[in-house]
Structures are given as structure tokens and as C-alpha cells.
Motif scaffolding. Structure first.
Motif, PDB file in Angstrom:
ATOM      1  N   UNK A  52       0.850  -1.198   0.000  1.00 55.88           N
ATOM      2  CA  UNK A  52       0.000   0.000   0.000  1.00 55.88           C
ATOM      3  C   UNK A  52       0.878   1.239   0.000  1.00 55.88           C
ATOM      4  N   UNK A  53       0.517   2.189  -0.820  1.00 58.49           N
ATOM      5  CA  UNK A  53       1.291   3.435  -0.887  1.00 58.49           C
ATOM      6  C   UNK A  53       0.910   4.339   0.288  1.00 58.49           C
ATOM      7  N   UNK A  54       1.737   5.344   0.493  1.00 61.00           N
ATOM      8  CA  UNK A  54       1.435   6.317   1.551  1.00 61.00           C
ATOM      9  C   UNK A  54       0.128   7.038   1.255  1.00 61.00           C
ATOM     10  N   UNK A  55      -0.147   7.261  -0.013  1.00 57.27           N
ATOM     11  CA  UNK A  55      -1.399   7.901  -0.428  1.00 57.27           C
ATOM     12  C   UNK A  55      -2.607   7.054  -0.039  1.00 57.27           C
ATOM     13  N   UNK A  56      -2.511   5.759  -0.296  1.00 57.07           N
ATOM     14  CA  UNK A  56      -3.613   4.846   0.056  1.00 57.07           C
ATOM     15  C   UNK A  56      -3.829   4.824   1.565  1.00 57.07           C
ATOM     16  N   UNK A  57      -2.742   4.788   2.313  1.00 58.44           N
ATOM     17  CA  UNK A  57      -2.849   4.784   3.771  1.00 58.44           C
ATOM     18  C   UNK A  57      -3.453   6.085   4.289  1.00 58.44           C
ATOM     19  N   UNK A  58      -3.022   7.205   3.728  1.00 60.08           N
ATOM     20  CA  UNK A  58      -3.567   8.504   4.145  1.00 60.08           C
ATOM     21  C   UNK A  58      -5.051   8.599   3.772  1.00 60.08           C
ATOM     22  N   UNK A  59      -5.407   8.073   2.617  1.00 55.47           N
ATOM     23  CA  UNK A  59      -6.816   8.080   2.204  1.00 55.47           C
ATOM     24  C   UNK A  59      -7.679   7.243   3.127  1.00 55.47           C
ATOM     25  N   UNK A  60      -7.155   6.096   3.541  1.00 60.00           N
ATOM     26  CA  UNK A  60      -7.897   5.235   4.468  1.00 60.00           C
ATOM     27  C   UNK A  60      -8.106   5.942   5.807  1.00 60.00           C
ATOM     28  N   UNK A  61      -7.083   6.646   6.266  1.00 60.27           N
ATOM     29  CA  UNK A  61      -7.206   7.384   7.533  1.00 60.27           C
ATOM     30  C   UNK A  61      -8.190   8.552   7.405  1.00 60.27           C
TER      31      UNK A  61
END
Length: 112
Positions: A52-61
Motif C-alpha cells: 500500500x502506498x502512503x497515499x492509500x494509507x492517508x486516504x484510508x485514515x
């Protein structure tokens, strides 16, 4: 006297068949805790995913942060949509086979 008894019986039937059901709203249950558990699992799945990219993780948060507002908005609209009183499943003691469960529909609406 016979007419009086007939009119009285008609009034009693009218009250019980047409007026009383309108005063007694339907009841339904919703498992809010399950909704939050499912959202938590969705977010955790993205956060622990190796690729998972940092973008995906930030989007999930971000989606997790807005989830409470989304649930609150839905809970406010739900009684008028179902024309019922919505009870938290945890507030209902015993089994509730006669109560409509709104949890599956709400899960779909929230994308869970």
C-alpha cells in the motif's frame, strides 16, 4: 338501544383498526458497534498491506476520520426513511425476532 350499541361497536372498531396502529410506530434495530468494527477492519487492512502506498494509507485514515460524521448523518435520516424508531441492538435485551434489523442495509449504504 340497538342503534346505540351498533354505533358504539363501530366507534370501537374504528379506533382499534385505524387510529391505534398509527400511534404505535414500528421498531427496528441497528448494530452500530458492528458498523464501527467493520470500518476499523477496512482501515486496518489498508494500513497493514505491504504494497500500500502512503497515499492509500492517508486516504484510508481520512475516510476513517469522516466515518463518524457519515454514520451520524445516516442515523438522523434513518427513522424518517424507515418510518420507525431505531434502537441500538445493545439496548434490546433478549432475542429480537420480531424487530426489523437495519444493519445489513446500512452496511451496504456505508460500503462496508
Amino acid at each position: 338501544m340497538g342503534v346505540n350499541a351498533l354505533v358504539s361497536a363501530a366507534l370501537i372498531a374504528f379506533v382499534h383498526l385505524w387510529l391505534v396502529p398509527e400511534r404505535l410506530p414500528a421498531l427496528a434495530v441497528l448494530d452500530v458497534a458492528e458498523l464501527y468494527r467493520l470500518k476499523e477492519l477496512q482501515v486496518a487492512a489498508v494500513l497493514v498491506k505491504r504494497d500500500a502506498s502512503d497515499e492509500e494509507r492517508a486516504g484510508a485514515l481520512r475516510r476513517a476520520a469522516g466515518f463518524g460524521t457519515e454514520v451520524s448523518t445516516l442515523l438522523q435520516a434513518l427513522p424518517s426513511e424507515c418510518r420507525c424508531i431505531v434502537l441500538a441492538r445493545g439496548a434490546v435485551m433478549g432475542s429480537e425476532p420480531l424487530l426489523r434489523d437495519l444493519t445489513p442495509d446500512v452496511r451496504r449504504r456505508l460500503g462496508l
